[in-house]
Design an enzyme around this catalytic site. Structure first.
Site, PDB file in Angstrom:
ATOM      1  N   CYS A 110      19.620  29.757  17.189  1.00  0.00           N
ATOM      2  CA  CYS A 110      19.479  28.945  15.969  1.00  0.00           C
ATOM      3  C   CYS A 110      19.897  27.493  16.169  1.00  0.00           C
ATOM      4  O   CYS A 110      19.570  26.639  15.354  1.00  0.00           O
ATOM      5  CB  CYS A 110      20.302  29.566  14.843  1.00  0.00           C
ATOM      6  SG  CYS A 110      19.756  31.214  14.438  1.00  0.00           S
ATOM      7  N   HIS A 244      21.581  24.099   9.655  1.00  0.00           N
ATOM      8  CA  HIS A 244      20.773  25.295   9.903  1.00  0.00           C
ATOM      9  C   HIS A 244      20.822  26.160   8.645  1.00  0.00           C
ATOM     10  O   HIS A 244      21.892  26.397   8.085  1.00  0.00           O
ATOM     11  CB  HIS A 244      21.348  26.037  11.109  1.00  0.00           C
ATOM     12  CG  HIS A 244      20.790  27.409  11.280  1.00  0.00           C
ATOM     13  ND1 HIS A 244      19.441  27.666  11.200  1.00  0.00           N
ATOM     14  CD2 HIS A 244      21.394  28.605  11.521  1.00  0.00           C
ATOM     15  CE1 HIS A 244      19.249  28.967  11.385  1.00  0.00           C
ATOM     16  NE2 HIS A 244      20.412  29.555  11.567  1.00  0.00           N
ATOM     17  N   ASN A 274      16.134  32.317   6.853  1.00  0.00           N
ATOM     18  CA  ASN A 274      16.643  31.756   8.102  1.00  0.00           C
ATOM     19  C   ASN A 274      15.539  31.846   9.156  1.00  0.00           C
ATOM     20  O   ASN A 274      15.196  32.929   9.610  1.00  0.00           O
ATOM     21  CB  ASN A 274      17.881  32.567   8.504  1.00  0.00           C
ATOM     22  CG  ASN A 274      18.459  32.160   9.845  1.00  0.00           C
ATOM     23  OD1 ASN A 274      17.835  31.443  10.622  1.00  0.00           O
ATOM     24  ND2 ASN A 274      19.663  32.637  10.122  1.00  0.00           N
TER      25      ASN A 274
HETATM   26  O1  UT7 Z   1      21.264  32.248  12.104  1.00  0.00           O
HETATM   27  C1  UT7 Z   1      22.150  32.912  12.921  1.00  0.00           C
HETATM   28  C2  UT7 Z   1      23.484  32.904  12.337  1.00  0.00           C
HETATM   29  N1  UT7 Z   1      23.581  33.899  11.294  1.00  0.00           N
HETATM   30  C3  UT7 Z   1      24.336  33.681  10.229  1.00  0.00           C
HETATM   31  O2  UT7 Z   1      24.899  32.622  10.088  1.00  0.00           O
HETATM   32  C4  UT7 Z   1      24.567  34.817   9.272  1.00  0.00           C
HETATM   33  C5  UT7 Z   1      26.010  34.859   8.862  1.00  0.00           C
HETATM   34  N2  UT7 Z   1      26.365  36.000   8.044  1.00  0.00           N
HETATM   35  C6  UT7 Z   1      25.899  36.145   6.771  1.00  0.00           C
HETATM   36  O3  UT7 Z   1      25.131  35.351   6.292  1.00  0.00           O
HETATM   37  C7  UT7 Z   1      26.413  37.310   5.957  1.00  0.00           C
HETATM   38  O4  UT7 Z   1      27.511  37.895   6.634  1.00  0.00           O
HETATM   39  C8  UT7 Z   1      25.346  38.407   5.672  1.00  0.00           C
HETATM   40  C9  UT7 Z   1      24.308  37.847   4.726  1.00  0.00           C
HETATM   41  C10 UT7 Z   1      24.682  38.854   6.962  1.00  0.00           C
HETATM   42  C11 UT7 Z   1      26.007  39.598   5.006  1.00  0.00           C
HETATM   43  O5  UT7 Z   1      26.710  39.160   3.834  1.00  0.00           O
HETATM   44  P1  UT7 Z   1      28.230  39.581   3.610  1.00  0.00           P
HETATM   45  O6  UT7 Z   1      28.599  38.981   2.312  1.00  0.00           O
HETATM   46  O7  UT7 Z   1      29.010  39.167   4.817  1.00  0.00           O
HETATM   47  O8  UT7 Z   1      28.132  41.123   3.437  1.00  0.00           O
HETATM   48  P2  UT7 Z   1      28.875  42.283   4.253  1.00  0.00           P
HETATM   49  O9  UT7 Z   1      28.206  42.486   5.574  1.00  0.00           O
HETATM   50  O10 UT7 Z   1      30.338  42.039   4.256  1.00  0.00           O
HETATM   51  O11 UT7 Z   1      28.600  43.502   3.332  1.00  0.00           O
HETATM   52  C12 UT7 Z   1      29.146  43.585   1.994  1.00  0.00           C
HETATM   53  C13 UT7 Z   1      28.506  44.755   1.299  1.00  0.00           C
HETATM   54  C14 UT7 Z   1      28.507  46.031   2.130  1.00  0.00           C
HETATM   55  O12 UT7 Z   1      28.677  47.126   1.268  1.00  0.00           O
HETATM   56  P3  UT7 Z   1      30.102  47.830   1.090  1.00  0.00           P
HETATM   57  O13 UT7 Z   1      30.486  48.295   2.465  1.00  0.00           O
HETATM   58  O14 UT7 Z   1      31.004  46.778   0.560  1.00  0.00           O
HETATM   59  O15 UT7 Z   1      29.809  48.936   0.140  1.00  0.00           O
HETATM   60  C15 UT7 Z   1      27.132  46.077   2.707  1.00  0.00           C
HETATM   61  O16 UT7 Z   1      26.719  47.360   3.031  1.00  0.00           O
HETATM   62  O17 UT7 Z   1      27.133  44.462   1.038  1.00  0.00           O
HETATM   63  C16 UT7 Z   1      26.328  45.502   1.562  1.00  0.00           C
HETATM   64  N3  UT7 Z   1      25.070  44.910   1.995  1.00  0.00           N
HETATM   65  C17 UT7 Z   1      24.015  44.844   1.191  1.00  0.00           C
HETATM   66  N4  UT7 Z   1      23.798  45.225  -0.071  1.00  0.00           N
HETATM   67  C18 UT7 Z   1      22.587  45.001  -0.596  1.00  0.00           C
HETATM   68  C19 UT7 Z   1      24.774  44.365   3.188  1.00  0.00           C
HETATM   69  N5  UT7 Z   1      23.515  43.931   3.187  1.00  0.00           N
HETATM   70  C20 UT7 Z   1      23.016  44.218   1.953  1.00  0.00           C
HETATM   71  C21 UT7 Z   1      21.769  44.007   1.349  1.00  0.00           C
HETATM   72  N6  UT7 Z   1      21.596  44.420   0.079  1.00  0.00           N
HETATM   73  N7  UT7 Z   1      20.738  43.413   2.001  1.00  0.00           N
END
Ligand code: UT7
Length: 317
Positions: A110, A244, A274
């Site tokens: 990225c 980005h 993204n």
């Molecule tokens: O371009 C390359 C660089 N990439 C990035 O910069 C990405 C950086 N990371 C992020 O943008 C975020 O970490 C994500 C968007 C990937 C995930 O968001 P988050 O707020 O960090 O969510 P999480 O992984 O901590 O998950 C929180 C909850 C979980 O459920 P529980 O365990 O709390 O019940 C996940 O299972 O959200 C759940 N979850 C979802 N729920 C609905 C994860 N993905 C989804 C989804 N829809 N798509």
């Protein structure tokens, strides 16, 4: 010798995939994606490969500054989702454009667009080149695990390009690499020889979301601050920061930490998701075409991602 950006271009597939569309494929919903990532829709290719999109963006950038393929001395392209490893996307785009100049590809995930600019600056210093074309092109949808809701909802396909001309607009850049595959990894789909004994991961994006998130906010703030301090500037001197487009929340956190007004931070993630190496040149093209940039404006581009690699550069438009 440095360069000026004289033309920009972008291309995204026509197929719009909304959050509601994704909710039919994985367990997710519009509210979660909007709130946690800031995306409403993304473009997902039905027929275009990465090089097709790269070619369209390159053509748009050439048209934008009235250049022809034969005016270009070098093509630099970046991708993590090209349809071929060889020919590189740069060679594919060179061929589609009917250009005859050298062409090579760079992989910095990225952050790659800024690595392309730095490489271009080095080539301008090394050779008597007048114009270099840089392209980021991605069919990320082809390297997603569409059953993994943690990744498949955040990416999109597209390409962005810029034509660079020898000049004095690329003022400074900062780079950091913290090599390792524990946070973000995209394994290649390699065959197995009868002698190979190690297991291979599936050829999709594997990402530790939260670790990436924290790294991204810190990198973004540190890189922007380094550029400001090193060049005796404050945020007042900067017309726009183009980050980005990984997650709206990452950008918002960084903006608040940097004490930046909202209107200076360029965000279009809600439309495209993204698009990895294409995200910054797409945002730059939209900004330029919307007449928001004036010659002499100072802008900062900053990126972070797989590698782990982050980079930022200061440009005078
Ligand atoms: O371009 C390359 C660089 N990439 C990035 O910069 C990405 C950086 N990371 C992020 O943008 C975020 O970490 C994500 C968007 C990937 C995930 O968001 P988050 O707020 O960090 O969510 P999480 O992984 O901590 O998950 C929180 C909850 C979980 O459920 P529980 O365990 O709390 O019940 C996940 O299972 O959200 C759940 N979850 C979802 N729920 C609905 C994860 N993905 C989804 C989804 N829809 N798509």
């Amino acid at each position: 010798m440095s360069f000026k950006i004289i033309g920009t271009g972008m291309y995204v597939p026509s197929n719009v995939v909304t959050n509601d569309d994704l909710a039919k494929i994985v367990e997710t919903n519009d509210e979660w994606i909007t709130k946690r990532v800031g995306i409403k829709e993304r473009r997902i290719s039905e027929t275009e490969f990465a090089s097709d999109m790269g070619y369209e963006a390159a053509k748009a950038a050439l048209d934008n500054c009235g250049c022809k393929a034969e005016d270009i001395d070098l093509i630099l392209a970046a991708t993590v989702s090209g349809e071929t490893v060889s020919p590189s996307m740069a060679c594919m785009i060179q061929n589609k454009l009917g250009a005859t100049c050298p062409a090579l590809e760079i992989n910095a995930a990225c952050s790659a667009f800024i690595f392309l600019l730095e490489t271009a600056a080095a080539y301008f210093a090394l050779r008597n080149y007048k114009k270099i074309l840089v392209v980021g092109c991605e069919r990320i949808s082809g390297i997603l695990d569409w059953s993994d809701r943690g990744t498949c909802v955040i990416f999109g396909d597209g390409a962005g390009a810029a034509v660079l001309e020898k000049g004095c607009g690329y003022l400074d850049a900062v780079y950091n690499v913290k090599g390792g595959d524990d946070v973000i990894k995209i394994p290649h789909s390699l065959g197995c020889s009868p002698f190979f004994k190690r297991e291979q991961d599936s050829p999709y994006i594997h990402m530790q979301g939260q670790e990436t998130f924290q790294y991204a906010v810190t990198a973004l703030c540190e890189d922007v601050n380094t550029l400001l301090e090193r060049n005796g500037l404050t945020m007042e001197d900067i017309a726009y920061v183009i980050p980005h487009q990984a997650n709206k929340r990452i950008v918002d956190f960084a903006r608040k930490r940097l004490r930046m007004p909202e209107e200076k931070m360029v965000v279009n993630i809600e439309k495209y998701g993204n698009t990895s190496s294409a995200s910054i040149p797409i945002a730059l093209d939209e900004l330029a075409r919307n007449g928001k940039l004036n010659r002499g404006d100072k802008i900062i581009l900053c990126a972070f991602g797989g590698g782990l690699a982050d980079a930022a550069c200061l440009i005078e438009w």
